[in-house]
Scaffold this motif. Structure first.
Motif, PDB file in Angstrom:
ATOM      1  N   TRP A 109      24.535 -27.870  47.794  1.00  0.00           N
ATOM      2  CA  TRP A 109      23.203 -28.040  48.397  1.00  0.00           C
ATOM      3  C   TRP A 109      22.674 -26.756  49.042  1.00  0.00           C
ATOM      4  CZ3 TRP A 109      21.214 -31.882  46.181  1.00  0.00           C
ATOM      5  CH2 TRP A 109      21.979 -33.011  45.880  1.00  0.00           C
ATOM      6  N   ASP A 110      23.566 -25.998  49.655  1.00  0.00           N
ATOM      7  CA  ASP A 110      23.116 -24.747  50.277  1.00  0.00           C
ATOM      8  C   ASP A 110      22.590 -23.780  49.199  1.00  0.00           C
ATOM      9  OD1 ASP A 110      23.103 -22.879  52.731  1.00  0.00           O
ATOM     10  OD2 ASP A 110      24.244 -21.735  51.254  1.00  0.00           O
ATOM     11  N   THR A 111      23.303 -23.702  48.094  1.00  0.00           N
ATOM     12  CA  THR A 111      22.829 -22.867  46.972  1.00  0.00           C
ATOM     13  C   THR A 111      21.478 -23.381  46.479  1.00  0.00           C
ATOM     14  OG1 THR A 111      25.103 -22.415  46.286  1.00  0.00           O
ATOM     15  CG2 THR A 111      23.387 -22.043  44.641  1.00  0.00           C
ATOM     16  N   ASN A 159      27.707 -29.485  52.413  1.00  0.00           N
ATOM     17  CA  ASN A 159      26.458 -28.817  52.027  1.00  0.00           C
ATOM     18  C   ASN A 159      26.737 -27.544  51.233  1.00  0.00           C
ATOM     19  OD1 ASN A 159      24.625 -30.682  53.032  1.00  0.00           O
ATOM     20  ND2 ASN A 159      24.720 -29.823  55.092  1.00  0.00           N
ATOM     21  N   ASP A 160      27.874 -26.907  51.503  1.00  0.00           N
ATOM     22  CA  ASP A 160      28.288 -25.753  50.700  1.00  0.00           C
ATOM     23  C   ASP A 160      28.948 -26.225  49.404  1.00  0.00           C
ATOM     24  OD1 ASP A 160      27.770 -23.523  52.627  1.00  0.00           O
ATOM     25  OD2 ASP A 160      29.303 -24.539  53.814  1.00  0.00           O
ATOM     26  N   THR A 161      30.014 -27.039  49.554  1.00  0.00           N
ATOM     27  CA  THR A 161      30.873 -27.321  48.398  1.00  0.00           C
ATOM     28  C   THR A 161      30.174 -28.175  47.335  1.00  0.00           C
ATOM     29  OG1 THR A 161      31.829 -29.212  49.552  1.00  0.00           O
ATOM     30  CG2 THR A 161      32.999 -27.121  49.744  1.00  0.00           C
ATOM     31  N   ILE A 166      24.867 -15.912  42.879  1.00  0.00           N
ATOM     32  CA  ILE A 166      25.958 -16.439  43.704  1.00  0.00           C
ATOM     33  C   ILE A 166      25.395 -16.376  45.108  1.00  0.00           C
ATOM     34  CG2 ILE A 166      28.328 -16.061  44.508  1.00  0.00           C
ATOM     35  CD1 ILE A 166      28.824 -14.545  41.837  1.00  0.00           C
ATOM     36  N   LEU A 167      24.864 -17.488  45.579  1.00  0.00           N
ATOM     37  CA  LEU A 167      24.037 -17.473  46.785  1.00  0.00           C
ATOM     38  C   LEU A 167      24.748 -18.067  47.993  1.00  0.00           C
ATOM     39  CD1 LEU A 167      20.685 -18.649  45.109  1.00  0.00           C
ATOM     40  CD2 LEU A 167      21.419 -16.306  45.597  1.00  0.00           C
ATOM     41  N   ASN A 168      25.940 -18.592  47.790  1.00  0.00           N
ATOM     42  CA  ASN A 168      26.648 -19.266  48.883  1.00  0.00           C
ATOM     43  C   ASN A 168      28.005 -18.601  49.108  1.00  0.00           C
ATOM     44  OD1 ASN A 168      28.804 -21.657  49.471  1.00  0.00           O
ATOM     45  ND2 ASN A 168      26.911 -21.977  50.609  1.00  0.00           N
ATOM     46  N   ALA A 169      28.203 -18.113  50.324  1.00  0.00           N
ATOM     47  CA  ALA A 169      29.434 -17.379  50.644  1.00  0.00           C
ATOM     48  C   ALA A 169      30.661 -18.290  50.601  1.00  0.00           C
ATOM     49  CB  ALA A 169      29.292 -16.748  52.034  1.00  0.00           C
ATOM     50  N   THR A 170      30.498 -19.503  51.101  1.00  0.00           N
ATOM     51  CA  THR A 170      31.657 -20.396  51.236  1.00  0.00           C
ATOM     52  C   THR A 170      32.267 -20.737  49.875  1.00  0.00           C
ATOM     53  OG1 THR A 170      30.686 -21.312  53.225  1.00  0.00           O
ATOM     54  CG2 THR A 170      32.401 -22.632  52.157  1.00  0.00           C
ATOM     55  N   THR A 171      31.424 -21.131  48.924  1.00  0.00           N
ATOM     56  CA  THR A 171      31.971 -21.514  47.620  1.00  0.00           C
ATOM     57  C   THR A 171      32.539 -20.311  46.884  1.00  0.00           C
ATOM     58  OG1 THR A 171      29.694 -21.458  46.805  1.00  0.00           O
ATOM     59  CG2 THR A 171      30.656 -23.617  47.222  1.00  0.00           C
ATOM     60  N   GLY A 186      33.680 -18.882  60.057  1.00  0.00           N
ATOM     61  CA  GLY A 186      32.374 -19.128  60.666  1.00  0.00           C
ATOM     62  C   GLY A 186      31.210 -19.082  59.696  1.00  0.00           C
ATOM     63  N   PHE A 187      31.463 -19.064  58.387  1.00  0.00           N
ATOM     64  CA  PHE A 187      30.317 -19.010  57.468  1.00  0.00           C
ATOM     65  C   PHE A 187      30.088 -20.325  56.724  1.00  0.00           C
ATOM     66  CE2 PHE A 187      33.967 -16.717  55.790  1.00  0.00           C
ATOM     67  CZ  PHE A 187      34.212 -17.318  54.567  1.00  0.00           C
ATOM     68  N   ALA A 188      31.030 -21.273  56.819  1.00  0.00           N
ATOM     69  CA  ALA A 188      30.784 -22.591  56.222  1.00  0.00           C
ATOM     70  C   ALA A 188      29.757 -23.356  57.071  1.00  0.00           C
ATOM     71  CB  ALA A 188      32.089 -23.378  56.144  1.00  0.00           C
ATOM     72  N   GLU A 189      28.992 -24.226  56.429  1.00  0.00           N
ATOM     73  CA  GLU A 189      28.023 -25.051  57.147  1.00  0.00           C
ATOM     74  C   GLU A 189      28.765 -26.018  58.080  1.00  0.00           C
ATOM     75  OE1 GLU A 189      24.333 -25.032  56.438  1.00  0.00           O
ATOM     76  OE2 GLU A 189      25.160 -23.125  55.823  1.00  0.00           O
ATOM     77  N   CYS A 193      19.186 -25.037  48.113  1.00  0.00           N
ATOM     78  CA  CYS A 193      18.107 -24.715  49.065  1.00  0.00           C
ATOM     79  C   CYS A 193      17.643 -23.275  48.885  1.00  0.00           C
ATOM     80  CB  CYS A 193      18.592 -24.901  50.506  1.00  0.00           C
ATOM     81  SG  CYS A 193      18.721 -26.618  51.016  1.00  0.00           S
ATOM     82  N   LYS A 194      18.601 -22.359  48.781  1.00  0.00           N
ATOM     83  CA  LYS A 194      18.227 -20.939  48.655  1.00  0.00           C
ATOM     84  C   LYS A 194      17.484 -20.687  47.341  1.00  0.00           C
ATOM     85  CE  LYS A 194      22.070 -19.499  51.595  1.00  0.00           C
ATOM     86  NZ  LYS A 194      23.532 -19.295  51.610  1.00  0.00           N
ATOM     87  N   LEU A 195      17.922 -21.366  46.291  1.00  0.00           N
ATOM     88  CA  LEU A 195      17.267 -21.221  44.991  1.00  0.00           C
ATOM     89  C   LEU A 195      15.828 -21.738  45.035  1.00  0.00           C
ATOM     90  CD1 LEU A 195      18.140 -20.343  42.095  1.00  0.00           C
ATOM     91  CD2 LEU A 195      18.491 -22.772  41.619  1.00  0.00           C
TER      92      LEU A 195
END
Ligand code: HSE
Length: 337
Positions: free
Chosen positions: A209-211, A204-206, A166-171, A196-199, A213-215
């Motif tokens: 894509w952010d997940t 990009n979060d929902t 679970i790599l994305n705080a927003t989702t 303040g943690f959403a892109e 990228c980190k993966l």
């Protein structure tokens, strides 16, 4: 006492937090490493400030127009770059030029933004290998949640069989709020933006894509894979409805947006999508904007880490953890530099 000159490129919330934390830790660097760590330059997209004797907090309040770009960093005499600019995985973002320039010159580089690493990871690894510069990227790989360092230190020597994160705080925040508070997607997203943690562009979060990228960064820089975005199947949470959440809830299942890597015949298969977990699974209990990673290895079995931390401090601290690893390596091997 050896002097280490640091420059920060990218001076939004995370860059500023990193600068302040670094200045507040100068005594620690002297005591623990015998190192005189100076912040000699900072810049945003159009303005900056430099001082070879080391900037103080008050000098960071007045950046001058025209002082920016890789040449500005080069001229500052910095020997370590911290890159904290906006992230754009489709182009590499403004960070790409700074990172290329620093690594080509043999300057150790700490990357916080994900874009350049996801877009040009192979090239940046080759540049670092060619010049001998250290390339560290904890801040870009889920920051306060240890990922790269887990596989690179704690699980060293083991073969990683699978990773689930679970790599994305927003989702995680959105799915948790929809599940436990019964609020709608848009309301939960507004809360994440206010937090303040959403892109800047929350798709990009929902959309995952952010997940992704980190993966990708973990796979390529931590596990020696050579994947690009086209190798990943990426699904987000944008079409999850309240009814769907309620159906999972009635079955005792908790949905999470998860990035996963599985080793198949020696190569990694990677993807991002929703998985559901029974209440007894630790992943079902990752709440709010926390993150988590589960790594299965051949010899150490299953390892789970859970990360929280308040932004932007937690990301700044992840980047400065990288700085301490660089200082440790420099002190252990002074002739390499
Ligand atoms: N938008 C990201 C998240 C923060 O929600 O995790 C930066 O990686």
């Amino acid at each position: 006492m050896k002097t280490y000159k640091i420059a920060i490129a990218g001076f939004g919330g995370v860059g500023r937090a990193t600068a302040s934390l670094l200045l507040s830790r100068r005594m620690r660097y002297r005591d623990v490493y015998g190192a005189d760590v100076r912040l000699v330059a900072v810049c945003g997209s159009r303005s900056g400030v430099a001082d070879v004797d080391g900037l103080e907090e008050e000098q960071l309040l007045t950046l001058e127009d025209g002082f920016s770009g890789p040449a500005f960093i080069e001229a500052s005499g910095a020997d370590i770059l911290i890159e904290a600019g906006p992230s754009d995985f489709r182009t590499g973002g403004p960070g790409l030029a700074y990172i290329r320039s620093a690594l080509s010159a043999g300057r150790d580089t700490i990357v916080i933004s994900k874009g350049a690493l996801a877009h040009s990871g192979r090239q940046l690894r080759e540049l670092a290998r060619g010049s001998g510069a250290m390339l560290k990227l904890s801040g870009a790989a889920a920051a306060a949640l240890p990922t790269i360092d887990l596989v690179g230190h704690s699980l060293k020597g083991c073969e990683v069989l699978s990773v689930e994160g679970i790599l994305n705080a927003t989702t995680n925040y959105l799915l948790d709020a929809m599940t436990t508070r019964g609020i709608g997607f848009d309301t939960a997203l507004r809360e994440a933006q206010q937090g303040g943690f959403a892109e800047a562009d929350p798709r990009n979060d929902t959309e995952g894509w952010d997940t992704a990228c980190k993966l990708l960064i973990l796979a390529n820089f931590g596990l020696g894979a050579d994947l690009d975005m086209n190798d990943l199947t990426v699904e987000g949470i944008q079409s999850i409805t309240g009814d769907r959440i309620e159906a999972w809830r009635s079955e005792g299942l908790v949905p999470k947006l998860v990035g996963s890597l599985t080793r198949v015949n020696g190569a990694f298969r990677a993807g991002v999508g929703i998985r559901t977990y029974p209440l007894a699974d630790p992943f079902a209990n990752i709440r709010g904007k926390d993150k988590a990673i589960r790594i299965v290895t051949d010899a150490m079995g299953e390892t789970i880490a859970i990360g929280s931390g308040k932004e932007p401090l937690a990301t700044a601290a992840a980047a400065l953890k990288d700085l301490e690893h660089i200082l440790t390596a420099r002190i252990a091997n002074p002739f390499r530099y």
